[in-house]
Enzyme design. Structure first.
Site, mmCIF file in Angstrom:
data_model
loop_
_atom_site.group_PDB
_atom_site.id
_atom_site.type_symbol
_atom_site.label_atom_id
_atom_site.label_comp_id
_atom_site.label_asym_id
_atom_site.label_seq_id
_atom_site.Cartn_x
_atom_site.Cartn_y
_atom_site.Cartn_z
ATOM 1 N N PHE A 110 92.630 -6.072 29.815
ATOM 2 C CA PHE A 110 91.193 -5.762 29.784
ATOM 3 C C PHE A 110 90.419 -6.962 29.254
ATOM 4 O O PHE A 110 90.700 -7.453 28.172
ATOM 5 C CB PHE A 110 90.910 -4.547 28.892
ATOM 6 C CG PHE A 110 89.441 -4.186 28.857
ATOM 7 C CD1 PHE A 110 88.873 -3.420 29.864
ATOM 8 C CD2 PHE A 110 88.624 -4.639 27.830
ATOM 9 C CE1 PHE A 110 87.518 -3.109 29.843
ATOM 10 C CE2 PHE A 110 87.265 -4.332 27.807
ATOM 11 C CZ PHE A 110 86.707 -3.566 28.812
ATOM 12 N N ASP A 122 92.661 -13.969 24.939
ATOM 13 C CA ASP A 122 91.494 -13.121 24.738
ATOM 14 C C ASP A 122 91.734 -12.359 23.437
ATOM 15 O O ASP A 122 92.465 -11.369 23.414
ATOM 16 C CB ASP A 122 91.334 -12.181 25.935
ATOM 17 C CG ASP A 122 90.199 -11.165 25.740
ATOM 18 O OD1 ASP A 122 89.664 -11.071 24.614
ATOM 19 O OD2 ASP A 122 89.868 -10.472 26.717
ATOM 20 N N LYS A 173 83.760 -8.643 19.308
ATOM 21 C CA LYS A 173 83.888 -7.459 18.443
ATOM 22 C C LYS A 173 83.716 -7.767 16.947
ATOM 23 O O LYS A 173 82.600 -7.866 16.481
ATOM 24 C CB LYS A 173 85.212 -6.760 18.738
ATOM 25 C CG LYS A 173 85.245 -6.215 20.173
ATOM 26 C CD LYS A 173 86.183 -5.044 20.376
ATOM 27 C CE LYS A 173 85.864 -4.319 21.666
ATOM 28 N NZ LYS A 173 86.611 -4.767 22.839
HETATM 29 C C1 LIG Z 1 86.181 -5.166 24.201
HETATM 30 C C2 LIG Z 1 86.935 -6.246 24.876
HETATM 31 C C3 LIG Z 1 86.309 -7.127 25.779
HETATM 32 C C4 LIG Z 1 84.867 -6.969 26.200
HETATM 33 O O1 LIG Z 1 83.970 -7.166 25.167
HETATM 34 P P1 LIG Z 1 82.444 -6.692 25.371
HETATM 35 O O2 LIG Z 1 81.761 -7.119 24.114
HETATM 36 O O3 LIG Z 1 82.457 -5.215 25.579
HETATM 37 O O4 LIG Z 1 81.926 -7.397 26.567
HETATM 38 C C5 LIG Z 1 87.059 -8.151 26.305
HETATM 39 N N1 LIG Z 1 88.358 -8.311 25.991
HETATM 40 C C6 LIG Z 1 88.989 -7.488 25.139
HETATM 41 C C7 LIG Z 1 90.410 -7.732 24.813
HETATM 42 C C8 LIG Z 1 88.299 -6.415 24.562
HETATM 43 O O5 LIG Z 1 88.943 -5.572 23.752
#
Ligand SMILES: *Cc1c(COP(=O)(O)O)cnc(C)c1O
Length: 398
Positions: free
Chosen positions: A136, A221, A250
């Site tokens: 994700f 990520d 986050k």
């Molecule tokens: C939440 C998340 C995203 C997306 O972040 P947003 O601030 O919602 O755009 C991308 N990568 C990972 C691993 C995430 O947990």
């Protein structure tokens, strides 16, 4: 004014999520309070965003002071909080340059663009990025295409091309996808939305070696795993690897919208004009980021958080054997409890009724993401509520 009958309706909001009939009006530390005055122990914390809990004093103070000093000189000018935060991030990581954005998806878009630019400069236009099944990376078109979430390949079709999918913890499936057009491999050190599925240390080291051998960029990520979530400042650090590019989001703003794209000097190849954004490096959110990092880097903070995380994991394992559930996965305060049944949503709903907020990222598991400064007493209290919620749902099923 505060009487429930004076509450506005949600009918004018686009119905993008099935939201419960509860309205939170105040938060303090580990707790949220609804419009009727009920309190809830929050183990979602805005999806792992509020790393210091709700409205922590350090962020309230930093934001109030910055708001009164300088809100927005604009991205055409330097500002002190952005410079300080970038210095702090590079000083405590193996990266040399930082670009600030507002969301995780935006930081990941930046990572994808940076890798493609690097491919143009150094690899004859190679542009494909190997990503992972169940990964994700966000909700923009490119980051949805990089994600391996079931159903996302056809939602909003056509996808952005160039994101072949390998399987996590299976290096042969990565190797097989690498060709002359490949420029990078991108993954989450722990797949969060997939239900807290960790990449093994061995797999991460194999990936680093493969990327070195094939002249590819390794992109992590860490939007969910970074900024102390796993008990380390960054999840990859625990495995002794240095990626070329990392994204954060986050927890970085502790509740305010800031994300970051970090790169080593060798990978950092944007020229002026290649990347930008109206809110990039906004001083207000950078001030929040500084307050978060200063707190996390203070002596003993992460060690204490790691210990509390272990306490929660141990309590979950005990609960699991008592109630006949499955494995406990994850690290620090990014944990999942495997249920062995698809009762996750029902348990999350029952827990909320009892005053505990947990999330079921997949129907067969619960994800727990308490604030990093959660106390031992709050963990004990939360586990008692969770035991009751699970037992209630099991009983209703029997
Ligand atoms: C939440 C998340 C995203 C997306 O972040 P947003 O601030 O919602 O755009 C991308 N990568 C990972 C691993 C995430 O947990």
């Amino acid at each position: 004014m505060n009487h429930p009958s004076a509450l506005p309706s949600a009918a004018s909001l686009m119905p993008i999520a099935a939201r419960p009939d509860v309205l939170f009006v105040r938060g303090q530390g580990a707790w949220l309070f609804d419009a009727a005055g009920r309190r809830y122990l929050d183990w979602m914390q805005g999806w792992a965003v509020n790393c210091l809990g709700h409205s922590p004093q350090v962020i309230v103070d930093a934001v109030a002071q910055q708001a009164a000093t300088l809100l927005n000189p604009g991205p055409a000018f330097h500002n002190l909080p952005a410079m300080r935060l970038a210095e702090k991030l590079t000083a405590h990581s193996g990266f040399d340059h930082v670009f600030f954005a507002s969301s995780g998806a935006e930081a990941n878009e930046g990572a994808i663009k940076l890798a493609r630019k690097w491919g143009q400069l150094h690899k004859g236009g190679a542009h494909e990025i190997v990503t992972f099944v169940d990964g994700f990376h966000g909700r923009t078109l490119a980051t949805m295409s990089a994600s391996g979430k079931p159903g996302w390949d056809t939602l909003f079709a056509p996808q952005v091309a160039g994101f072949p999918k390998a399987r996590l913890n299976d290096i042969a499936t990565v190797d097989r996808l690498i060709g002359p057009k490949t420029v990078a491999v991108m993954l989450e050190p722990i797949q969060g939305e997939a239900g807290v599925i960790p990449a093994s240390g061995d797999f991460l080291r194999q990936l680093r070696q493969l990327c070195d051998e094939r002249q590819l960029l390794l992109i992590v990520d860490e939007v969910q795993t970074g900024v102390g979530r796993t008990g380390h400042l960054f999840a990859h650090s625990a495995h002794g690897i240095q990626p070329d590019i990392m994204t954060l989001g986050k927890g970085l703003g502790g509740g305010l919208p800031i994300s970051a794209l970090l790169a080593t000097r060798a990978a950092s190849c944007f020229a002026p004009g290649d990347q930008g954004g109206t809110y990039c490096g906004n001083p207000l959110v950078c001030a929040a980021g500084l307050a978060v990092l200063d707190t996390l880097l203070a002596d003993g903070f992460l060690a204490a958080s790691r210990q509390r995380g272990e306490q929660l994991a141990a309590a979950l394992r005990a609960l699991s054997s008592e109630l006949g559930l499955g494995a406990v996965r994850g690290e620090g305060f990014l944990l999942a409890l495997e249920l062995g049944t698809d009762l996750g949503p029902a348990i999350a709903t029952r827990a909320r009724d009892l005053g505990l907020l947990v999330n079921a990222p997949r129907p067969h598991c619960l994800r727990l993401m308490p604030a990093l400064n959660t106390s031992a007493a709050e963990i004990t209290e939360g586990i008692a509520l969770l035991r009751r919620a699970i037992a209630d749902v099991q009983e209703a099923q029997a």
